[in-house]
Design a protein around this motif. Structure first.
Motif, PDB file in Angstrom:
ATOM      1  N   TRP A  31      41.874  48.847  38.227  1.00  0.00           N
ATOM      2  CA  TRP A  31      40.642  48.204  38.680  1.00  0.00           C
ATOM      3  C   TRP A  31      39.437  49.022  38.247  1.00  0.00           C
ATOM      4  N   VAL A  35      36.428  47.566  36.048  1.00  0.00           N
ATOM      5  CA  VAL A  35      35.059  47.566  36.588  1.00  0.00           C
ATOM      6  C   VAL A  35      34.121  48.310  35.644  1.00  0.00           C
ATOM      7  N   TYR A  46      28.083  41.839  42.744  1.00  0.00           N
ATOM      8  CA  TYR A  46      29.462  41.878  43.223  1.00  0.00           C
ATOM      9  C   TYR A  46      30.205  40.607  42.820  1.00  0.00           C
ATOM     10  N   THR A  47      29.570  39.457  43.024  1.00  0.00           N
ATOM     11  CA  THR A  47      30.240  38.191  42.709  1.00  0.00           C
ATOM     12  C   THR A  47      30.507  38.053  41.210  1.00  0.00           C
ATOM     13  N   SER A  50      33.526  40.133  40.527  1.00  0.00           N
ATOM     14  CA  SER A  50      34.688  39.458  41.086  1.00  0.00           C
ATOM     15  C   SER A  50      35.169  38.324  40.178  1.00  0.00           C
ATOM     16  N   ARG A  51      34.230  37.580  39.624  1.00  0.00           N
ATOM     17  CA  ARG A  51      34.581  36.486  38.704  1.00  0.00           C
ATOM     18  C   ARG A  51      35.081  37.021  37.365  1.00  0.00           C
ATOM     19  N   GLU A  54      39.565  38.844  36.868  1.00  0.00           N
ATOM     20  CA  GLU A  54      40.511  37.931  37.500  1.00  0.00           C
ATOM     21  C   GLU A  54      41.621  38.706  38.202  1.00  0.00           C
ATOM     22  N   VAL A  56      41.528  40.502  41.003  1.00  0.00           N
ATOM     23  CA  VAL A  56      41.166  41.584  41.919  1.00  0.00           C
ATOM     24  C   VAL A  56      40.815  40.981  43.274  1.00  0.00           C
ATOM     25  N   SER A  57      41.377  41.552  44.329  1.00  0.00           N
ATOM     26  CA  SER A  57      41.058  41.075  45.678  1.00  0.00           C
ATOM     27  C   SER A  57      39.710  41.646  46.100  1.00  0.00           C
ATOM     28  N   GLN A  58      39.120  41.023  47.087  1.00  0.00           N
ATOM     29  CA  GLN A  58      37.838  41.502  47.607  1.00  0.00           C
ATOM     30  C   GLN A  58      37.991  42.933  48.110  1.00  0.00           C
ATOM     31  N   LEU A  61      38.311  45.380  45.077  1.00  0.00           N
ATOM     32  CA  LEU A  61      37.046  45.524  44.361  1.00  0.00           C
ATOM     33  C   LEU A  61      36.081  46.377  45.179  1.00  0.00           C
ATOM     34  N   THR A  62      36.017  46.128  46.468  1.00  0.00           N
ATOM     35  CA  THR A  62      35.146  46.920  47.344  1.00  0.00           C
ATOM     36  C   THR A  62      35.565  48.385  47.354  1.00  0.00           C
TER      37      THR A  62
END
Length: 134
Positions: A31, A35, A46-47, A50-51, A54, A56-58, A61-62
């Motif tokens: 990840w 990133v 962030y969004t 996230s898009r 592909e 990666v869970s919230q 990513l956080t």
């Protein structure tokens, strides 16, 4: 050789106690690689991240963004809008990861067919012979 300021000991990723080991764990995670490589294109919300990444869970990513921010690779900017707009940007230190991370991504994309063929050969060699065909 670099000396770790907090301990006075030499930087050594092979030593379990050296903080370089934790940093290596952070920067070599899938990840983190995705990133950082995404942020090489520029500041992203962030969004958008996230898009772009592909699968990666919230939560992941956080966690990844927080670890990158804690290590000084990413800055997080909150704009006082409703709802708040949060943007992530690579720092100079983070941009320093560009060459090795981009090289790793490109190498993986270039050699994927060889790797998949090797995996198929390995899987085939692991399968036992069907009954009656020894």
């Amino acid at each position: 050789m670099t000396t770790v300021e907090s301990s006075g000991l030499p930087a050594d990723v092979y030593s379990a106690k050296c903080p370089t080991r934790q940093v290596l764990d952070h920067i070599s995670g899938k990840w983190t690689v995705l990133v950082v490589d995404s942020l090489l294109e520029g500041t992203m919300r962030y969004t958008e991240l996230s898009r772009r990444i592909e699968g990666v869970s919230q939560k992941m990513l956080t966690q990844t963004l927080r670890a990158l921010e804690a290590d000084g690779f990413v800055t997080r900017t909150v704009h006082p809008t409703i709802p708040p707009r949060v943007e992530y940007t690579l720092t100079d230190l983070g941009r320093g990861l560009a060459e090795p991370i981009t090289a790793l991504r490109r190498w993986t994309e270039t050699h994927i067919n060889e790797i998949e063929r090797a995996r198929a050969r390995f899987a085939k060699a692991q399968d036992p012979a069907p009954p009656g065909r020894a």
